[in-house]
Write a protein that holds these residues in place. Structure first.
Motif, PDB file in Angstrom:
ATOM      1  N   PRO A 164       0.815  -1.228   0.000  1.00 14.56           N
ATOM      2  CA  PRO A 164       0.000   0.000   0.000  1.00 14.56           C
ATOM      3  C   PRO A 164       0.845   1.273   0.000  1.00 14.56           C
ATOM      4  CG  PRO A 164      -0.823  -1.549   1.636  1.00 14.56           C
ATOM      5  CD  PRO A 164       0.488  -2.079   1.161  1.00 14.56           C
ATOM      6  N   SER A 167       1.971   1.894  -3.511  1.00 14.54           N
ATOM      7  CA  SER A 167       0.848   2.367  -4.326  1.00 14.54           C
ATOM      8  C   SER A 167       0.598   3.854  -4.120  1.00 14.54           C
ATOM      9  CB  SER A 167      -0.407   1.560  -3.975  1.00 14.54           C
ATOM     10  OG  SER A 167      -1.522   2.026  -4.699  1.00 14.54           O
ATOM     11  N   GLY A 202      -1.147   6.022   2.683  1.00 12.64           N
ATOM     12  CA  GLY A 202      -0.531   4.701   2.598  1.00 12.64           C
ATOM     13  C   GLY A 202      -0.122   4.167   3.955  1.00 12.64           C
ATOM     14  N   SER A 205      -3.450   3.086   5.695  1.00  9.67           N
ATOM     15  CA  SER A 205      -4.036   1.854   5.176  1.00  9.67           C
ATOM     16  C   SER A 205      -3.161   0.650   5.506  1.00  9.67           C
ATOM     17  CB  SER A 205      -4.239   1.972   3.666  1.00  9.67           C
ATOM     18  OG  SER A 205      -3.008   2.240   3.019  1.00  9.67           O
TER      19      SER A 205
END
Length: 592
Positions: A164, A167, A202, A205
């Motif tokens: 994450p 990303s 990020g 999460s």
């Protein structure tokens, strides 16, 4: 055909199969489990009072939270700089590093835990090496303690933290850092004031995923920890196995679930925070909210500002020579992280070719005896065949049902879509032991305990959620004008889906199917609860051997499971490559 056309015009109907399976296998049972914990229909909190009335239970609960927090903090400390260096790396190196992170993420958790048993055991790699060097006279207690549990938890959850972060970091405009540097900010100041606030989604999460999954850990503390390192999932599983008091078990399960819900409510609702909010948070750190610290900070800033200005002016027109130390340190750090992720698997792979009566590293001679033992032993090959059968059926069922649900969800109203998505994803966000207990109760009422059908349904509720996530992500980038064009040419909803939509989202469907198979093939906790003594899958066979006897055949099995993700990655890459070639041919058009 009329029914299909109606479903095409009413997308919400496509979610009915997924919701029906979820409701029967998990939804109604978990409501019933909650009522059981309250002694319905009398409704009392006696079971919860009994839980908190025993100091041992409170200790296990606090220990579960503590271990989850420690593992999550370690994953953040290791994962954030790793993701930062990966994003900053050249493209070819970045792809290789991401693949190295994904491979352990897809590898069987049992295989990775077994690898650490081989490394940390009394006659494991580390102790044997130290004994051979004469540095110790007796094996060190490296396993069956809290440190070993943390090592296993971090090794399993670190990819879940890194992915994450990568990303989110990919989406940060790097020119913002350059702009901050051009305004006189030092590298660390530019990172702390610009990049870090933008990467907080990020961090949130990844932290949320790691902490929630750690709360439900069962295999890792049972395999690597001692009696004092048990977590609440181990306590609940022992209650299910040895006690007929389902009310006490239900209360324990919902206490663990309550912690998860509190964390999801506190952190999960703010996962989509804006960049502006992150910047605002970064500009007002908590120390500056205290008047004394704020005054001291302003006084210190006023004192050093003239010196800082002179230093910036002196460096403004100098040739840009950057220190190589940050790159060297970052490279060494990422190499160590990759070794941590890959080394246990490589050790097991090498030891699986040992020709001795016991596993040894390095192998004195090479042999395939443990692979022949795996394929020649009916208990091992039969368990593998059972896992494959269940995994294939789960994959087919969850891929069809999950794809239909994802297609319907992308065409419903935003509020309803959010609610239904949250409902479908419940089995993969709740602790696995809670899902297992609820599924056990549901299959008990259906008379499907200790049956392949029951295990398939139990695996499918989580696999459907996995397919929905992946296919929905693919549909988010799908141009719906292509469907409208097909419909305008008098194509029906089914023909439009089969001839237009399905070919374009095929890579996402294949990816969802791969993850659904891996979800089923590696499942242990739910299978152990609902399969009983009748269904013996490969992970259950491995778990029994790890707990009762260290059979060297497990090294061969673990090696095969570690090579499985590589095979799936090759399949996914070939699917993506073929899809890309097809898209390029469409864009180029026919040559005349």
């Amino acid at each position: 055909m009329t029914t299909i056309n109606k479903l095409g015009r009413s997308p919400i109907g496509l979610t009915v199969p997924a919701l029906a399976i979820l409701l029967v296998v998990f939804g109604i049972p978990i409501v019933s489990l909650f009522l059981t914990s309250l002694n319905a229909p009398d409704f009392s909190v006696a079971n919860y009072q009994a839980f908190f009335g025993q100091p041992a239970n409170i200790r296990i609960l606090l220990q579960t939270i503590e271990m989850s927090i420690v593992a999550t903090v370690i994953c953040v400390i290791i994962g954030y700089p790793t993701a930062y260096v990966i994003v900053a790396a050249p493209k070819y190196l970045r792809v290789a590093l991401i693949v190295l992170v994904i491979i352990p993420y897809l590898t069987s958790g049992l295989a990775r835990i077994y690898a650490w048993i081989v490394i940390l055991g009394d006659r494991g790699l580390i102790n044997n090496l130290l004994l051979d060097l004469g540095l110790i006279s007796s094996p060190l207690p490296l396993i069956y303690n809290r440190i070993a549990v943390y090592i296993g938890m971090v090794h399993i959850m670190l990819p879940t933290m890194i992915l994450p972060l990568i990303s989110v970091m990919f989406g940060i405009d790097k020119s913002l850092m350059a702009a901050a540097r051009s305004m006189g900010a030092r590298p660390f100041a530019a990172f702390w004031r610009v990049f870090f606030p933008l990467s907080l989604p990020g961090v949130r999460s990844g932290t949320l995923l790691v902490f929630v999954f750690c709360l439900g850990f069962y295999i890792t503390p049972a395999a690597l920890g001692g009696l004092r390192d048990a977590m609440l999932s181990n306590f609940i599983e022992s209650q299910v196995s040895s006690s007929l008091n389902m009310a006490r078990t239900a209360a324990s399960a919902f206490i663990l679930l309550a912690i998860t819900v509190v964390v999801l409510s506190a952190i999960g609702l703010d996962l989509s925070s804006t960049q502006g909010r992150g910047s605002k948070t970064a500009r007002t750190p908590w120390l500056s909210r205290l008047s004394s610290f704020g005054t001291l900070k302003r006084w210190a800033n006023e004192l050093v500002t003239p010196y800082r200005a002179r230093g910036w002016t002196a460096q403004l027109y100098q040739a840009g020579g950057h220190s190589r130390w940050p790159k060297i340190v970052g490279t060494v750090f990422v190499v160590l992280v990759m070794v941590f992720l890959q080394f246990p698997g490589l050790i097991v792979i090498m030891m699986s070719f040992s020709a001795g009566a016991f596993l040894e590293f390095p192998p004195s001679t090479l042999s395939l005896q443990w692979y022949r033992s795996f394929f020649g032993d009916p208990s091992w090959s039969g368990a593998a065949w059972t896992s494959i059968q269940i995994g294939v059926v789960v994959t087919i069922l969850s891929t069809i049902v999950g794809t239909l649900a994802a297609y319907g969800l992308t065409r419903t109203r935003p509020r309803l879509r959010s609610f239904l998505t949250m409902v479908i994803l419940t089995p993969i966000t709740f602790p696995v032991i809670v899902v297992g207990v609820a599924t056990y109760l549901g299959l008990l009422k259906l008379g499907l305990l200790s049956s392949k059908t029951g295990v398939i349904l139990a695996h499918s509720i989580g696999a459907i959620g996995t397919v929905v996530v992946i296919v929905s992500a693919t549909l988010a980038n799908f141009d719906r004008r292509l469907e409208q064009a097909a419909l305008s040419m008098r194509a029906g909803p089914l023909q439009t889906f089969m001839r237009v939509t399905l070919p374009l989202i095929r890579p996402g469907i294949i990816g969802g199917a791969v993850f659904a198979f891996l979800h089923s093939f590696d499942e242990v906790v739910i299978t152990k609860l609902v399969g009983g003594l009748s269904i013996r899958t490969l992970p259950l066979k491995m778990w029994e051997n790890i707990r009762n006897q260290i059979d060297p055949t497990i090294a061969a099995v673990s090696t095969l499971l570690m090579l499985l993700p590589v095979l799936w990655l090759i399949v996914l890459y070939l699917t993506w490559w073929r899809s890309r070639l097809r898209d390029q041919r469409v864009l180029l058009g026919p040559r005349i």
